[in-house]
Scaffold this motif. Structure first.
Motif, short mmCIF file in Angstrom:
data_model
loop_
_atom_site.label_atom_id
_atom_site.label_comp_id
_atom_site.label_asym_id
_atom_site.label_seq_id
_atom_site.Cartn_x
_atom_site.Cartn_y
_atom_site.Cartn_z
N MET A 94 0.85 -1.19 0.00
CA MET A 94 0.00 0.00 0.00
C MET A 94 0.88 1.24 0.00
O MET A 94 1.80 1.37 0.80
N SER A 95 0.62 2.16 -0.90
CA SER A 95 1.42 3.38 -0.96
C SER A 95 1.05 4.31 0.19
O SER A 95 -0.07 4.30 0.69
N ILE A 96 2.04 5.11 0.60
CA ILE A 96 1.83 6.05 1.71
C ILE A 96 2.00 7.46 1.16
O ILE A 96 2.99 7.77 0.51
N THR A 97 1.01 8.29 1.40
CA THR A 97 1.08 9.66 0.91
C THR A 97 1.08 10.65 2.06
O THR A 97 0.70 10.32 3.18
N LEU A 98 1.54 11.85 1.78
CA LEU A 98 1.56 12.92 2.78
C LEU A 98 0.13 13.22 3.24
O LEU A 98 -0.77 13.38 2.42
N THR A 99 -0.07 13.29 4.53
CA THR A 99 -1.41 13.57 5.04
C THR A 99 -1.60 15.08 5.21
O THR A 99 -0.65 15.85 5.18
N LYS A 100 -2.84 15.46 5.42
CA LYS A 100 -3.16 16.85 5.73
C LYS A 100 -3.32 17.03 7.24
O LYS A 100 -3.80 18.05 7.68
N ALA A 101 -2.99 16.01 7.99
CA ALA A 101 -3.20 16.04 9.43
C ALA A 101 -2.42 17.18 10.09
O ALA A 101 -1.38 17.58 9.58
N PRO A 102 -2.91 17.67 11.23
CA PRO A 102 -4.18 17.31 11.86
C PRO A 102 -5.37 17.83 11.05
O PRO A 102 -5.25 18.83 10.33
N PHE A 103 -6.51 17.18 11.21
CA PHE A 103 -7.67 17.46 10.37
C PHE A 103 -8.61 18.46 11.04
O PHE A 103 -8.56 18.68 12.25
N ARG A 104 -9.49 19.07 10.23
CA ARG A 104 -10.47 20.02 10.77
C ARG A 104 -11.32 19.35 11.85
O ARG A 104 -11.61 19.94 12.88
N ALA A 105 -11.75 18.12 11.55
CA ALA A 105 -12.46 17.31 12.55
C ALA A 105 -11.53 16.15 12.89
O ALA A 105 -11.25 15.30 12.05
N ASP A 106 -11.02 16.15 14.10
CA ASP A 106 -10.04 15.14 14.49
C ASP A 106 -10.46 14.53 15.82
O ASP A 106 -11.50 14.90 16.39
N GLN A 107 -9.67 13.60 16.30
CA GLN A 107 -9.99 12.96 17.58
C GLN A 107 -8.70 12.69 18.34
O GLN A 107 -7.63 12.55 17.75
N VAL A 108 -8.83 12.61 19.66
CA VAL A 108 -7.66 12.38 20.49
C VAL A 108 -7.21 10.92 20.43
O VAL A 108 -6.02 10.64 20.43
N GLY A 109 -8.16 9.97 20.37
CA GLY A 109 -7.72 8.61 20.09
C GLY A 109 -8.36 7.48 20.85
O GLY A 109 -8.72 6.47 20.26
N SER A 110 -8.53 7.60 22.16
CA SER A 110 -9.05 6.47 22.92
C SER A 110 -10.58 6.42 22.83
O SER A 110 -11.25 7.45 22.79
N LEU A 111 -11.10 5.20 22.80
CA LEU A 111 -12.55 4.99 22.71
C LEU A 111 -13.01 4.03 23.80
O LEU A 111 -12.21 3.24 24.33
N LEU A 112 -14.29 4.11 24.14
CA LEU A 112 -14.85 3.26 25.18
C LEU A 112 -14.71 1.78 24.81
O LEU A 112 -15.02 1.37 23.70
N ARG A 113 -14.21 0.98 25.77
CA ARG A 113 -14.09 -0.45 25.54
C ARG A 113 -15.47 -1.10 25.63
O ARG A 113 -16.21 -0.84 26.60
N PRO A 114 -15.82 -1.95 24.67
CA PRO A 114 -17.11 -2.64 24.73
C PRO A 114 -17.10 -3.71 25.82
O PRO A 114 -16.04 -4.17 26.26
N GLU A 115 -18.29 -4.13 26.24
CA GLU A 115 -18.41 -5.07 27.35
C GLU A 115 -17.72 -6.40 27.07
O GLU A 115 -17.11 -6.99 27.96
N ASN A 116 -17.79 -6.87 25.82
CA ASN A 116 -17.16 -8.17 25.55
C ASN A 116 -15.63 -8.10 25.65
O ASN A 116 -14.97 -9.09 25.95
N LEU A 117 -15.05 -6.91 25.43
CA LEU A 117 -13.61 -6.76 25.62
C LEU A 117 -13.27 -6.74 27.10
O LEU A 117 -12.29 -7.36 27.53
N HIS A 118 -14.08 -6.03 27.90
CA HIS A 118 -13.89 -6.09 29.37
C HIS A 118 -13.96 -7.52 29.86
O HIS A 118 -13.15 -7.95 30.69
N LYS A 119 -14.93 -8.26 29.35
CA LYS A 119 -15.14 -9.65 29.76
C LYS A 119 -13.93 -10.51 29.39
O LYS A 119 -13.44 -11.32 30.19
#
Length: 367
Positions: free
Chosen positions: A1-26
């Motif tokens: 897969m080719s890698i190209t220069l990004t425009k990051a950071p983006f106008r709409a961006d995110q910090v990164g961590s997301l809520l773990r679902p219950e089956n992952l906790h389990k």
């Protein structure tokens, strides 16, 4: 897969961590109790990562993460796999507003260097394969300055803090190169330490070093790490005042660090916490050089599920544009949704609604 220069950071961006679902906790609980293997746990993690990558792309995010689903803490899992650093259970957890965290930390036990077999490298490679060019693969790791938090540096190993700093710089230069060679083009450095330097109430290193010296040292470490950065590698800094089960660790504006770190840190962007009055006003942003680092305004909170008013968010972005040109600004939550495996106090559905809200509002502002 080719890698190209990004425009990051983006106008709409995110910090990164997301809520773990219950089956992952389990699955984590079952692994801890010896009922499933590490391979079985990893398979659950992988399936959930595939699901959330698809969801992030579906709602319109241009940078996607693995939600930090293979981690317990945003920072400790990375740091404890560096040479010269180990994880351990201290007598107390971190102090947050109204509670104390689970007890775990890291400490310096030898000369610090990067481990080329660091597990985060394989984690990134697998994530990048899942994304498969459909978006920019973003990885967040703790800032090098996190290693200056109280109780980590061992004076018996490093009597001179400058020597400690030099080894940390080399460690992170090596880390960025290994991630880059693995295909990473967008790396975020999560930094609670630097944000803490701007909080007048927090003492550092038992008063051994002045705050001005520590701010200068933090800048030299950050810029030292970036000294040999490839041109097409985007590196941002996320400044945070603590995020643990919807609570916070400290407060204070960016005033004390703005003339040094906001003005001179050579990152491509700053993710700044601005979701409540603890963060102060936007005036410190006047130190951001015009045409310099982008500022991603964390004016949407990840600490609860109540959706912000769209016009109020637009007004806050306009207010910030008095200090930083509008074309240099972006939008995100102030922090991730789960800096630790516990997660903040909102539902997964509310999390996705918030992220989609950021995408939609950003389109209205900038398009």
């Amino acid at each position: 897969m080719s890698i190209t220069l990004t425009k990051a950071p983006f106008r709409a961006d995110q910090v990164g961590s997301l809520l773990r679902p219950e089956n992952l906790h389990k699955a984590r609980k079952e692994f801890k109790e010896g009922n499933i293997t590490a391979e079985q746990l990893r398979e659950v993690e992988t399936q959930e990562i595939k699901r959330i990558v698809d969801k992030q792309i579906e709602i319109g995010l241009e940078a996607v993460t693995d939600g930090e689903f293979r981690r317990t803490w945003f920072h400790l899992d990375f740091l404890e796999h560096l040479n010269g650093i180990e994880g351990y259970v201290p007598d107390h957890g971190y102090k947050f507003e109204g509670l104390e965290t689970e007890k775990y930390d890291v400490r310096n036990i030898g000369k610090v260097s990067f481990n080329p077999d660091h597990p985060f490298i394989q984690d990134f490679i697998e994530l990048n394969e899942i994304v498969d060019g459909r978006a920019v693969t973003k990885i967040a790791i703790p800032s090098p300055n996190q290693l200056f938090n109280s109780g980590i540096h061992n004076p018996a190993i490093y009597p001179d803090i400058e020597e400690y700093a030099n080894d940390i710089i080399q460690t992170y230069q090596d880390a960025l190169k290994v991630f880059y060679d693995a295909g990473a083009r967008y790396i975020q450095l999560d930094d609670v330490y630097i944000a803490g330097l701007s909080s007048p109430e927090i003492p550092f290193n038992n008063g051994k070093y002045s705050r001005d010296y520590l701010i200068d040292l933090a800048l030299r470490v950050a810029n030292g790490v970036l000294e040999n950065k490839p041109e097409d590698l985007v590196v941002t800094t996320h400044l945070c005042r603590g995020n643990y089960q919807s609570t916070w660790a400290f407060e204070g504006s960016y005033d004390l660090i703005a003339p040094t770190l906001l003005a001179k840190e050579k990152v491509d962007g700053f993710f700044l916490e601005y979701d409540d009055e603890r963060s102060g006003d936007f005036k410190p942003l006047e130190y951001i050089p015009t045409g310099g680092a982008h500022v991603i305004l964390g004016v949407v909170t990840s600490k609860n599920g109540e959706l912000e008013d769209k016009e109020a968010i637009k007004a806050r972005v306009q207010e910030a544009s008095q200090y930083v040109p509008l074309e240099q600004l972006g939008l995100s939550t102030q922090c991730g949704f789960a800096s630790t495996h516990h997660g903040n106090k909102l539902t997964e559905e509310e999390q996705w609604i918030k992220l989609k809200f950021i995408v939609d509002v950003a389109k209205e502002i900038w398009e």
